[in-house]
Every structure is written in C-alpha cells, then in structure tokens.
Design a protein around this motif. Structure first.
Motif, PDB file in Angstrom:
ATOM      1  N   UNK A 186       0.831  -1.206   0.000  1.00  9.55           N
ATOM      2  CA  UNK A 186       0.000   0.000   0.000  1.00  9.55           C
ATOM      3  C   UNK A 186       0.864   1.255   0.000  1.00  9.55           C
ATOM      4  N   UNK A 187       0.325   2.336  -0.535  1.00  5.85           N
ATOM      5  CA  UNK A 187       1.063   3.602  -0.641  1.00  5.85           C
ATOM      6  C   UNK A 187       1.230   4.253   0.727  1.00  5.85           C
ATOM      7  N   UNK A 188       2.116   5.245   0.793  1.00  3.49           N
ATOM      8  CA  UNK A 188       2.347   5.952   2.051  1.00  3.49           C
ATOM      9  C   UNK A 188       1.076   6.643   2.535  1.00  3.49           C
ATOM     10  N   UNK A 189       0.310   7.214   1.608  1.00  3.16           N
ATOM     11  CA  UNK A 189      -0.940   7.881   1.991  1.00  3.16           C
ATOM     12  C   UNK A 189      -1.909   6.897   2.641  1.00  3.16           C
ATOM     13  N   UNK A 190      -2.041   5.716   2.019  1.00  2.00           N
ATOM     14  CA  UNK A 190      -2.933   4.693   2.571  1.00  2.00           C
ATOM     15  C   UNK A 190      -2.438   4.223   3.936  1.00  2.00           C
ATOM     16  N   UNK A 191      -1.116   4.113   4.086  1.00  5.09           N
ATOM     17  CA  UNK A 191      -0.556   3.718   5.389  1.00  5.09           C
ATOM     18  C   UNK A 191      -0.923   4.731   6.469  1.00  5.09           C
ATOM     19  N   UNK A 192      -0.757   6.016   6.139  1.00  7.21           N
ATOM     20  CA  UNK A 192      -1.033   7.072   7.122  1.00  7.21           C
ATOM     21  C   UNK A 192      -2.506   7.036   7.526  1.00  7.21           C
ATOM     22  N   UNK A 193      -3.396   6.928   6.535  1.00  7.29           N
ATOM     23  CA  UNK A 193      -4.838   6.896   6.830  1.00  7.29           C
ATOM     24  C   UNK A 193      -5.188   5.642   7.641  1.00  7.29           C
ATOM     25  N   UNK A 194      -4.582   4.515   7.284  1.00  7.28           N
ATOM     26  CA  UNK A 194      -4.858   3.257   7.990  1.00  7.28           C
ATOM     27  C   UNK A 194      -4.439   3.346   9.449  1.00  7.28           C
ATOM     28  N   UNK A 195      -3.229   3.890   9.686  1.00  3.91           N
ATOM     29  CA  UNK A 195      -2.762   4.029  11.067  1.00  3.91           C
ATOM     30  C   UNK A 195      -3.597   5.061  11.832  1.00  3.91           C
ATOM     31  N   UNK A 196      -4.088   6.072  11.123  1.00  2.00           N
ATOM     32  CA  UNK A 196      -4.972   7.055  11.761  1.00  2.00           C
ATOM     33  C   UNK A 196      -6.261   6.375  12.231  1.00  2.00           C
ATOM     34  N   UNK A 197      -6.805   5.492  11.394  1.00  2.00           N
ATOM     35  CA  UNK A 197      -8.001   4.727  11.780  1.00  2.00           C
ATOM     36  C   UNK A 197      -7.703   3.876  13.010  1.00  2.00           C
ATOM     37  N   UNK A 198      -6.536   3.229  13.003  1.00  2.00           N
ATOM     38  CA  UNK A 198      -6.153   2.395  14.145  1.00  2.00           C
ATOM     39  C   UNK A 198      -6.047   3.232  15.422  1.00  2.00           C
ATOM     40  N   UNK A 199      -5.490   4.445  15.297  1.00  2.00           N
ATOM     41  CA  UNK A 199      -5.356   5.338  16.454  1.00  2.00           C
ATOM     42  C   UNK A 199      -6.733   5.760  16.969  1.00  2.00           C
ATOM     43  N   UNK A 200      -7.649   6.064  16.056  1.00  2.00           N
ATOM     44  CA  UNK A 200      -9.016   6.449  16.461  1.00  2.00           C
ATOM     45  C   UNK A 200      -9.682   5.312  17.227  1.00  2.00           C
ATOM     46  N   UNK A 201      -9.587   4.108  16.682  1.00  4.84           N
ATOM     47  CA  UNK A 201     -10.189   2.945  17.332  1.00  4.84           C
ATOM     48  C   UNK A 201      -9.571   2.730  18.708  1.00  4.84           C
ATOM     49  N   UNK A 202      -8.234   2.798  18.778  1.00  2.00           N
ATOM     50  CA  UNK A 202      -7.541   2.594  20.049  1.00  2.00           C
ATOM     51  C   UNK A 202      -7.910   3.665  21.071  1.00  2.00           C
ATOM     52  N   UNK A 203      -7.959   4.912  20.614  1.00  2.00           N
ATOM     53  CA  UNK A 203      -8.256   6.018  21.532  1.00  2.00           C
ATOM     54  C   UNK A 203      -9.641   5.879  22.142  1.00  2.00           C
ATOM     55  N   UNK A 204     -10.640   5.570  21.306  1.00  3.48           N
ATOM     56  CA  UNK A 204     -12.000   5.397  21.803  1.00  3.48           C
ATOM     57  C   UNK A 204     -12.092   4.236  22.788  1.00  3.48           C
ATOM     58  N   UNK A 205     -11.410   3.132  22.460  1.00  2.00           N
ATOM     59  CA  UNK A 205     -11.475   1.966  23.325  1.00  2.00           C
ATOM     60  C   UNK A 205     -10.731   2.180  24.644  1.00  2.00           C
ATOM     61  N   UNK A 206      -9.580   2.862  24.573  1.00  2.35           N
ATOM     62  CA  UNK A 206      -8.823   3.146  25.803  1.00  2.35           C
ATOM     63  C   UNK A 206      -9.657   3.998  26.752  1.00  2.35           C
ATOM     64  N   UNK A 207     -10.343   4.993  26.185  1.00  2.00           N
ATOM     65  CA  UNK A 207     -11.198   5.855  27.008  1.00  2.00           C
ATOM     66  C   UNK A 207     -12.324   5.042  27.644  1.00  2.00           C
ATOM     67  N   UNK A 208     -12.948   4.185  26.854  1.00  2.00           N
ATOM     68  CA  UNK A 208     -14.055   3.374  27.367  1.00  2.00           C
ATOM     69  C   UNK A 208     -13.567   2.402  28.439  1.00  2.00           C
TER      70      UNK A 208
END
Length: 626
Positions: free
Chosen positions: A403-425
């Motif tokens: 995958x391209x660098x742009x796709x990597x950045x967006x993918x990791x951003x999604x992972x961070x969003x998921x992790x952040x919401x779950x950590x808070x919960x």
C-alpha cells in the motif's frame, strides 16, 4: 513431507470460481462480485439495530456522522483485507500465525473467538426477537430454534459459493427493500438529517453508543473473513491479473458496504424521526421500536416490515460468523473441525449466555446484551486491524502491491481512532469496577487482566517493527542457494517412526520409510492396540488381539532386520493419538511416517484424520504416505 494439513483458506471452495470461464466481459467482471456481500451482512446484523435504535432515539441524527465514518473506515480496512488475500494467497489468521510468537497468537485467537461469540450472540438474539415479533414465539424458544440454521449453512456450502452468495444477496435485498419502505412512511426532514453528518459527541452516553456503532460496523472477524473469501476466485499469478482482481474486489466492497451503510443509516434515521422527534428518547429496545412504529407511522406494514427485515438480517449474518470461525481456527491453530461440530460449538457459545440472561433477568435485558456485544466487538478490533496494516505494508511479502504511504497514514490514523475510543471506554469502566469492588483479589484480577491485554497489544504493534530492524542489519547474501543446498545435504534422519495399523495400507508406509532410511537410520515401528481389554488394562492386557498384534510386530521387525535395517517395535495402548505422540518423543524420532487414511472414531469426527491431531503433539516433520 508436511508439518500441517492443507494450508488453503476455506479449502473446500478455494479457487472454485473461475472468472475466466464466465463468458463475456461483463460476466467475467460480475464473477468477482460476491465476497463483499457475504462480509457486508455482518455490517447490518441485529447488533447494529440495537446501537442504531439507541443512538437515534436518544440523540436524533447527531450520531449519523459516526455511521458514515465507520463505513469509510470499514471500506478501507476491508479493501486492505481483500488485497492481502489476493496478493499473498493467505488469510489474516495465517499471516498472523507466521509473524507473531506462539503465545501472542493464542491470545489473538482467543480474542478473535470472543469477537465471533459476540457477533453470534447478536444474531441469536436478533433472530429470536424477530420470530417473537412475527409469530409470538417465546424468546427462549426462538433462541433454541436458532440451532437449526446450522444445517441451513451446511446445505448452502454444499451448493457452492455462487449459490450461497446469491442466497445472501437475496436476503440483503429483502432488508434494503423493507427499510426503503419504512423511510417512505417516516418522511424524515432531509435538512435535519444532513446536520447529523457534522462530527459531535454530546456526552459519555453518546460515546458509549458511538463505540458500539463502530464495533457493530467495523467488525474484526470480517477482516479475517474477507481475506479468505477473495481466494474463492481463481486468478492468475501475473501482475496484470492480480491488479484486476484487486480493482474488482474494491468495487465489490464499495457497492456492498454502501448498501450496508444505507441500512444502518435508515435504522438510525427512522429511530430519530419517529422516536426522538416524538419525545420518546429512551427507546433502546427492538421490541419497543416494533410496537411503536405502527401507531406512530399510521401503518401496520411498518411493524411487519421491521420484523421481516430483522429475521432476514439475523439469518444472513449467521453465515459470516461460522465461516470466520473456521478461518480463524484453521489459520491460528491449524485445527480443522468437522463443519457440524464447528457450527454447533460457535452457536452454543452464543445460546448459553442468552438462555442464562432470559432465565434470570427476563426478556428486558436482551437489548442491553445486544449493545454490549457490539461494544465488545469494537474492543477486539485493534487486535485485527493492527496486524492487517503491518501485513499489507510489508514490501518483502507484498512487492509492488504494497500500500502507498498515503494509505498507510490513513490506515494508522483509523487504528489510532479505534484505540483512543477503546482506551477511554476501558479506563472509565475499570474505574467503575474498582470503585464498586472492595475485594482486593478481584481488583488485582481486573488490573492484571488489563495489564496483560495492554502488553499483548503493545507486542502486536511493535513486534513487526523490531523484526524489520533486525532484518535490516543482516547480510542479504547470508544464505546463498549453494549454502542452502549444503545445509539440505547435511540433513539426515537418525530415527524414523512408522505408524502401522497392520492392514494392507502399511505397504506404502514401509515403502517410503525404507526409501528415507540411510545407513545410520533406525526404524521405530509403532502400533496402538485398541481392544476393549487394552483400553482398560493398558500394557498389562493379554487378550487375543494384544497377543496377535505383538506377534505381528515381531514379524515386521524380524523381516526388516533380515534386510539389514535397524528396527525396533513398540506397542501403544488406549488412546491412539496420545500414544503415537508419546512413543515418537520417548524414542527421540526425527520423522514420523503415517498412512493417509484415518480410523473412523468419535475423535476423528471432531478433529479429522489421526495425523491432524498427532501433528499438534509432536515437534518433528510428518510424512504422509499416500
């Protein structure tokens, strides 16, 4: 030689659909369509209904943007999953098993099974509620009836992938048609609906439901499933064929997931229009929603269509959990269960909690279970998303399809969003649990469990980076073809074990063992006595069968010794699988040779051929003589 059985995902239907034989251009394109629809039913299962109804009735259209964000996240992640399966020819579970240490894989497998159980729980409850609304069937009876769909799935599998996909698409059409009609009855204010696309979380209650929506929309087991389903299409290994397959599967995902988004958005908008605007902010129950739709919309068909769509959603999504369970178990554990056993085990894991809650708390707690199951799904999501991103970012395995660098950045951003919401919960829930508990041992268990899961999560994130760093410091010419050939030539087997059953099948086992043996090789002949007396008395048994087997073993040993081989015979007793593994270990054998047939016993019904169970108990290669 092999140390495991067939590695192909969904081996029964692997490569069973050949687009090149589909006739004209359009038929060839449509031959690629189908996997994403099987995946999409998981995005509109009854668990989604509970979170969507709760979100719409409590907050109107405010959480509509969460649905849109979840759908975009799902589209990207499912596209990555499809890419992985097409390019590497391996599913997400298989890739995880190859990369991570064994103890991490066992934890990942356990979490994936929890996710499947949570999803199946939603399907069981949804089907039971739907049957109750349509026919007045008691909830407990409806839950127990869901066992029957085990056999429906097996029948569909026998018909082949295309017919199974057609069945699922038909159910999706029923669900979509029902909600299109519901929206027509409700007549929502489109201007107000559009305001729901502006990101906003009003309070912690909305956050809990938002996380549930994410868990209900972006499902972890679907990532495993999609990476295997795309392999049902037979494609070429050249770059052009792979790119075409990726492109068509992305289009397939876009269409299927947009349909799923429409269904979820329709449920939330329906709840917002009918309940929130009427001041009914506490409608979180599917049963209450069903009762209120007809009087509020002025049509009895509104309630009937709602129930029909619910049954269709529950029935269609049951296929997803079963196939995903098969993929996860075979990928992580190399363990293949009988399809009936696998389905019954998966369904019982969902039915038992549902029955307990119904018996203790009654029907009123079912919708809370539905919402909780979706939050639980969301909390497992990072453990599937993070490995997936690592795999499709690995240039050594993906090559030009990385995958391209742009796709990597967006993918990791999604992972961070998921992790952040779950950590808070998780942090909020852990604080509540610790505050309510005065037992120091229970508090220690809670803290220990959270710490352990956190450590596994950190390993999941950083372990691949550590491996890449180590690999970058190695000489890339460390192992030349000449070096590898030299290592192969040095390999020899000091002791070869032969599993015999004293039938005409033993000829092949002896033939291959004698070919593999060198001057210094010893042959260890193994036979397990399974008479009634041997089962009870073990090596002290002296019944006719035991005496005959001992004499036959002595004859085999004498014949091999006469031919110049070093041979010994060992009889095992009671459990065939355990005994073969024990004798191989006790004699320090380097190789096990077995016949390709298996004894038809209860264990073989559950676990498959003998070798499939024995290979998990030994650390040496296995040669299957066919």
């Amino acid at each position: 030689m092999t140390d495991h059985i067939n590695e192909k995902s969904l081996h029964d239907v692997h490569g069973s659909v050949d687009p090149s034989k589909s006739g004209n251009k359009w038929k060839k394109i449509f031959a690629f369509f189908g996997p994403a629809y099987l995946v999409s039913v998981g995005y509109m299962d009854p668990g989604n209904w509970a979170t969507d109804i709760a979100g719409g009735s409590q907050f109107g259209y405010v959480l509509l943007w969460v649905l849109l964000m979840s759908n975009l996240m799902a589209f990207l992640l499912q596209s990555l999953s499809a890419r992985l399966g097409i390019v590497q020819g391996r599913d997400l579970a298989q890739c995880s098993r190859d990369l991570y240490p064994p103890f991490v894989n066992y934890v990942l497998y356990g979490l994936a099974e929890i996710a499947i159980a949570a999803c199946d729980l939603a399907e069981v409850l949804g089907m039971a509620i739907g049957l109750n609304l349509l026919f007045g069937l008691p909830m407990l009876g409806g839950v127990l009836i869901t066992l029957l769909d085990t056999f429906l799935l097996l029948y569909l599998q026998k018909l082949g992938m295309r017919k199974m996909e057609a069945f699922i698409i038909a159910l999706i059409a029923i669900i979509g048609g029902c909600f299109l009609t519901e929206i027509f009855f409700a007549k929502p204010d489109l201007g107000q609906v559009s305001l729901g696309l502006v990101p906003h979380i009003p309070n912690n209650a909305a956050l809990y439901i938002a996380i549930g929506i994410i868990g209900a929309t972006v499902m972890p087991h679907n990532l495993y499933l999609h990476s295997a389903l795309v392999q049902t299409r037979k494609i070429g290994t050249d770059e052009k064929s792979i790119r075409k397959a990726i492109r068509f599967n992305i289009l397939d995902s876009a269409i299927a997931l947009n349909i799923a988004f429409f269904v979820n958005a329709a449920i939330l908008i329906l709840a917002g229009t009918v309940f929130y605007t009427s001041g009914l902010h506490n409608v979180a129950s599917i049963q209450d929603a069903h009762k209120l739709l007809a009087p509020l919309l002025g049509s009895k068909w509104a309630a009937i269509l709602f129930a029909v769509a619910l049954v269709a959603a529950g029935q269609s999504s049951t296929v997803t959990g079963t196939l995903a369970g098969q993929i996860i178990m075979e990928g992580y554990l190399h363990l293949r269960l009988n399809p009936i056993a696998r389905r019954l085990i998966t369904r019982m894991l969902a039915i038992v909690p549902a029955v307990i809650v119904i018996l203790i708390a009654g029907d009123s707690k079912l919708d809370e279970m539905l919402v909780f199951s979706q939050v639980l799904l969301s909390m497992q999501l990072a453990f599937a998303v993070i490995p997936l991103i690592h795999f499709v970012s690995d240039r050594a395995k993906m090559g030009v399809f990385t995958i391209s660098m742009t796709t990597k950045v967006v993918s990791w951003l999604i992972a961070v969003i998921i992790l952040s919401l779950n950590i808070k919960l998780v942090a909020e829930n852990v604080q509540q649990w610790l505050a309510y508990s005065n037992n120091i041992w229970l508090q220690g268990l809670i803290i220990g469990t959270v710490t352990f899961i956190t450590v596994v999560l950190l390993i999941t994130i950083f372990y691949p980076f550590v491996l890449k760093r180590k690999a970058s410091h190695k000489d890339i010419h460390q192992h030349t073809p000449a070096d590898i050939m030299a290592e192969v030539e040095q390999v020899s087997f000091n002791k070869v074990a032969l599993a015999l059953d004293f039938s005409n099948k033993d000829g092949k086992v002896l033939q291959y063992a004698m070919k593999l043996a060198k001057e210094n090789t010893s042959l260890v002949l193994i036979h397990v006595v399974e008479s009634a007396s041997a089962m009870v008395m073990g090596n002290k048994a002296e019944d006719f069968e035991t005496q005959t087997d001992r004499a036959t073993m002595d004859e085999y040993v004498a014949l091999l010794q006469a031919k110049g081989y070093t041979a010994t015979g060992v009889l095992g007793f009671k459990n065939r699988i355990t005994e073969i593994a024990r004798i191989v270990k006790d004699n320090n054998c380097d190789l096990l040779v077995v016949g390709s047939h298996g004894h038809k016993t209860a264990k073989d019904w559950l676990f498959g051929e003998t070798i499939n169970s024995v290979r998990h108990k030994i650390d040496v290669p296995v040669f299957i003589a066919r």
